[in-house]
Scaffold this active site. Sequence first.
Site, mmCIF file in Angstrom:
data_model
loop_
_atom_site.group_PDB
_atom_site.id
_atom_site.type_symbol
_atom_site.label_atom_id
_atom_site.label_comp_id
_atom_site.label_asym_id
_atom_site.label_seq_id
_atom_site.Cartn_x
_atom_site.Cartn_y
_atom_site.Cartn_z
ATOM 1 N N TYR A 1 0.909 -1.270 0.026
ATOM 2 C CA TYR A 1 0.114 0.000 -0.003
ATOM 3 C C TYR A 1 1.077 1.396 -0.093
ATOM 4 O O TYR A 1 2.011 1.195 -0.248
ATOM 5 C CB TYR A 1 -0.824 -0.124 1.134
ATOM 6 C CG TYR A 1 -2.117 0.754 1.269
ATOM 7 C CD1 TYR A 1 -2.848 1.053 -0.104
ATOM 8 C CD2 TYR A 1 -2.572 1.517 2.301
ATOM 9 C CE1 TYR A 1 -4.151 1.661 -0.019
ATOM 10 C CE2 TYR A 1 -3.555 2.253 2.254
ATOM 11 C CZ TYR A 1 -4.409 2.619 1.104
ATOM 12 O OH TYR A 1 -5.368 3.101 1.026
ATOM 13 N N ARG B 1 -6.228 10.551 -10.490
ATOM 14 C CA ARG B 1 -5.576 11.217 -9.268
ATOM 15 C C ARG B 1 -5.197 10.060 -8.470
ATOM 16 O O ARG B 1 -5.701 9.898 -7.474
ATOM 17 C CB ARG B 1 -6.572 11.991 -8.640
ATOM 18 C CG ARG B 1 -6.174 13.080 -7.547
ATOM 19 C CD ARG B 1 -6.908 13.592 -6.837
ATOM 20 N NE ARG B 1 -7.827 12.386 -5.863
ATOM 21 C CZ ARG B 1 -6.990 11.797 -4.891
ATOM 22 N NH1 ARG B 1 -6.156 12.245 -4.382
ATOM 23 N NH2 ARG B 1 -7.852 10.933 -4.179
ATOM 24 N N LYS C 1 -5.614 -2.410 -3.016
ATOM 25 C CA LYS C 1 -6.689 -2.292 -2.201
ATOM 26 C C LYS C 1 -7.142 -3.588 -1.847
ATOM 27 O O LYS C 1 -7.686 -3.843 -0.768
ATOM 28 C CB LYS C 1 -7.730 -1.350 -2.548
ATOM 29 C CG LYS C 1 -7.134 0.420 -2.687
ATOM 30 C CD LYS C 1 -7.539 0.804 -1.403
ATOM 31 C CE LYS C 1 -7.453 2.356 -1.402
ATOM 32 N NZ LYS C 1 -7.785 3.070 -0.135
ATOM 33 N N GLU D 1 -12.186 4.654 -6.398
ATOM 34 C CA GLU D 1 -10.932 4.777 -5.950
ATOM 35 C C GLU D 1 -10.086 6.076 -6.979
ATOM 36 O O GLU D 1 -9.824 5.637 -8.079
ATOM 37 C CB GLU D 1 -10.069 3.343 -5.873
ATOM 38 C CG GLU D 1 -8.564 3.739 -5.182
ATOM 39 C CD GLU D 1 -8.827 4.231 -3.830
ATOM 40 O OE1 GLU D 1 -7.908 4.667 -3.294
ATOM 41 O OE2 GLU D 1 -9.959 3.652 -2.979
ATOM 42 N N ASP D 2 -9.550 7.103 -6.101
ATOM 43 C CA ASP D 2 -8.714 7.950 -7.074
ATOM 44 C C ASP D 2 -9.141 8.333 -8.355
ATOM 45 O O ASP D 2 -8.625 8.617 -9.393
ATOM 46 C CB ASP D 2 -7.299 7.209 -7.140
ATOM 47 C CG ASP D 2 -6.550 7.106 -6.034
ATOM 48 O OD1 ASP D 2 -7.132 7.743 -4.813
ATOM 49 O OD2 ASP D 2 -5.676 6.263 -5.799
ATOM 50 N N ASP E 1 -13.748 5.670 -1.263
ATOM 51 C CA ASP E 1 -12.780 5.573 -0.191
ATOM 52 C C ASP E 1 -12.019 6.764 0.331
ATOM 53 O O ASP E 1 -11.717 7.238 1.274
ATOM 54 C CB ASP E 1 -11.704 4.477 -0.545
ATOM 55 C CG ASP E 1 -11.047 4.187 0.735
ATOM 56 O OD1 ASP E 1 -11.636 4.096 1.924
ATOM 57 O OD2 ASP E 1 -9.652 3.915 0.598
ATOM 58 N N ASP E 2 -11.753 7.609 -0.904
ATOM 59 C CA ASP E 2 -10.950 8.904 -0.798
ATOM 60 C C ASP E 2 -11.761 9.903 -0.050
ATOM 61 O O ASP E 2 -11.120 10.811 0.462
ATOM 62 C CB ASP E 2 -10.356 9.484 -2.215
ATOM 63 C CG ASP E 2 -9.883 8.399 -3.035
ATOM 64 O OD1 ASP E 2 -8.519 7.842 -2.585
ATOM 65 O OD2 ASP E 2 -10.198 7.925 -4.008
ATOM 66 N N ASN F 1 -0.593 11.969 0.748
ATOM 67 C CA ASN F 1 0.051 10.999 0.354
ATOM 68 C C ASN F 1 0.734 10.806 -1.056
ATOM 69 O O ASN F 1 0.258 11.803 -1.916
ATOM 70 C CB ASN F 1 -0.739 9.464 0.092
ATOM 71 C CG ASN F 1 -1.040 8.997 1.674
ATOM 72 O OD1 ASN F 1 -0.409 8.960 2.440
ATOM 73 N ND2 ASN F 1 -2.177 8.592 1.627
#
Length: 630
Positions: free
Chosen positions: A143, A196, A214, A286-287, A309-310, A451
Amino acid sequence: MLSRPILHGNLSKICAASRPAAAAAASPVARQITSTDSRHFHDVVGDVVCPSGVRGIDHLRDPRLNKGLAFTLEERQTLGIHGLQPARFKTQEEQLELCKIAVSRYTEPLNKYLYLVDLQDRNERLFYRFLAENIEHLMPIVYTPTVGLACQRFGLIYRRPRGLFISFNDRGYVFDVIKNWPESDVRAICVTDGERILGLGDLGANGMGICVGKLALYTALAGIKPHRCLPILLDVGTNNIDLLEDPLYVGLRQKRIVGKEYDDFLDEFMQAIVKRYGQNTLIQFEDFGNHNAFRFLDRYRDSYCTFNDDIQGTASVALAGIYASTRITGKSITDYTFMFAGAGEAAIGIADLIVNAMVAEGVPKEEARQKIWMTDINGLLTTTRQEGSLSDHQKNYAKEVAPMKNLQEIVEKVKPNVLIGASAAAGIFTPEILRLMATNNERPVVFALSNPTHKAECTAEQAYTNTEGRVIFSSGSPFPPVEYNGKTYNPGQGNNAYIFPGVALGVITTGTHHISDDMFLIAARELANFVDQSDLDRGSLYPSLNAVREVSMRIAESVTKCAYDKGLASTYPEPSDKRKWLEDQLYNFNYQSSMPVTWPWPRMPYVKTRPLEPTILFSDSKKNGGTNCK
């Protein structure tokens, strides 16, 4: 003589089926070669193995069946693989020790990552047990931050398929692409368009690495069976010029599709998932880019089983840290004033969940929003500024004050108790700002959540040094321990992995059809309640990563209760002992016997039968050449 054309994929099966006579007439050697070539690398689907459908050699070739040298002598001889391995017999525990030695030999994190990828490709149970039992050391590899580097080098390190790549060129046929995935019991999907990735920006098709990572944590931390997880990359191009010109890039070489065509493509994808796997399939976004993340969450949350999740996962783990900080400051969450550096999806998600938490404490929603201040690249979010437009979600936190751009001046004016960084702007929390936080607060709370590590708003060392060691600090990526004035601080990592595996387990097992924000509020409380005084004493707002599996189980249990209480579950009857019910559905990391199950039958009772007499098949008239046809 014309050469035989090479047939790929399903075409070879179709053509083979159309040549039964030719196949029957082929020589034994040719038939054997054809049979061998038609086998897939990954023959086993689901978690139930049909003994008659698996050959002995498949137990060595298929990662779901392979146990390496842990096959017993009886298994080797019965399966016909005796002699294909050395004479040594090993236990899974011995193999785990060898894995530790192998990983420790590598100095570069990316090489450790590649070793783990190879282990997953050849021995699935060993990989997940190794990851689950060593999560504190391996989390930074599978991760953040190493997964970010793996995504950047994805074209170089790509080995074999692990997930689905659905490109914009497949529009109109998305369902047909999804049908190519061999598993029929998919319950959880992690999907990205790569726009992203972490704080690294647009990585296009290279973003597949984040979805694979993930879902590996779904299994390692929550025990969700790996065959029920499917990573998906929606390839709509990339605006990253470096990638478009990179000869190793594996995605579409075109600029990103936007507008109605993009939205229609996402709609087709969502509909195809439901058509293939059912309405209760969990779809984790995600992203995605900031401009799409909230839009898709609002668009799909009431029609599909989905979460981002973000936005929601990050919010839940951050809120858990805030809850835990109140045990140090002696204040309530309703007493805090919050300042955000960054106003993207992560920051808005955290702010929204904080508001929900305050509302649950009895604070009116508008009053709760007034306690939250936000800045973006253009400065403080205000109703009066001319530079930079505000989204609908950002407008909820815009203040009726004069525009301000300098973060230090804003902190000096607002005097926040909690400073949260979600900006991906490295070093934005300057020593002056940190000292200002320490001046205004006896125990300032500072979260540098961006991150990967090099994107963090400040380092742990900078935070402790510039606040005389009084800071309550957390970060999005791990930092090493900090020694200050003779005391060693071990700052905790506000890692989403504390949250999303447990939420996913509860949602999947209950067949929840919509995921409410209450579930993430519940998850934050469960995580905060798990934090021990010893964790706070060592400088962490979160428990040790080694405790994540227990945290996930407690979150799943609470999410399960919430799902039934709110009528969101579709699995009935409701279990009385929810924890045991959840545990019965978890993935087994340990090796199981490769031998077919056998059982005795009782001796058949003796029954005297009548003498066997020949059966007359034809009448006399037919025997003499006559016919009975009329």
